[in-house]
Design an enzyme around this catalytic site. Sequence first.
Site, mmCIF file in Angstrom:
data_model
loop_
_atom_site.group_PDB
_atom_site.id
_atom_site.type_symbol
_atom_site.label_atom_id
_atom_site.label_comp_id
_atom_site.label_asym_id
_atom_site.label_seq_id
_atom_site.Cartn_x
_atom_site.Cartn_y
_atom_site.Cartn_z
ATOM 1 C CG ASP A 1 38.806 85.097 -66.431
ATOM 2 O OD1 ASP A 1 39.109 84.169 -65.662
ATOM 3 O OD2 ASP A 1 37.669 85.237 -66.919
ATOM 4 N NE ARG B 1 36.535 83.193 -64.437
ATOM 5 C CZ ARG B 1 35.377 83.800 -64.631
ATOM 6 N NH1 ARG B 1 34.319 83.432 -63.923
ATOM 7 N NH2 ARG B 1 35.275 84.776 -65.515
#
Length: 205
Positions: A131, A133
């Site tokens: 991830d 983000r």
Amino acid sequence: MKQADTQFEYISSAKLPTRYGQFIIHGFVELGTEQEHVALSYGEWQEGEVVPIRIHSECLTGDALFSTRCDCGFQLEKALQNIVEEGKGVLLYLRQEGRGIGLLNKIRAYHLQDNGLDTVEANEHLGFDADLRDYRICKYMLDTLKISKVSLMTNNPRKIDALTDLGIEVVRRTPIDHGITADNKGYIRTKTQKLGHRFDPHLLK
């Protein structure tokens, strides 16, 4: 509504009628990357009031192409419905496709998943973290909209931690267990087991 910040800039706002109700769309940009993001606001609130929000990362396949191999499009629709039912709220729509790896790499990851890898393994096989983000712009967007306390619609505890670290008070978490299908149960189980997402286990049987 302009904020002083060297990383982000508020651009403009306009009415956005939808099938759920009339929202206001607010445009923002990351100055370093020129990446564009939007917030959809509904209703009104006082400073210091707890406001329902969702942080939603762009998913072209789920949001616009109606894919059922993820739950993103279902959650986007449910979040907008929830906001209208509450009478106020904000959807932060971040342009971070594929948990930050981009659309074409997401398609590459899908191909690897078609051949046996799970969503985390596929990203890592391509050389990415599970991830990638970045939620820093959320603070700027919420500050612009005069929001400091939120009720966060999410199954992802990392979003709670990110907002808390940025100085946003997460008063409560609202689960958004919506859109589980035969096509995405394995994907959601992986998110639960490897990324710490919280889903009602009865829905994943």
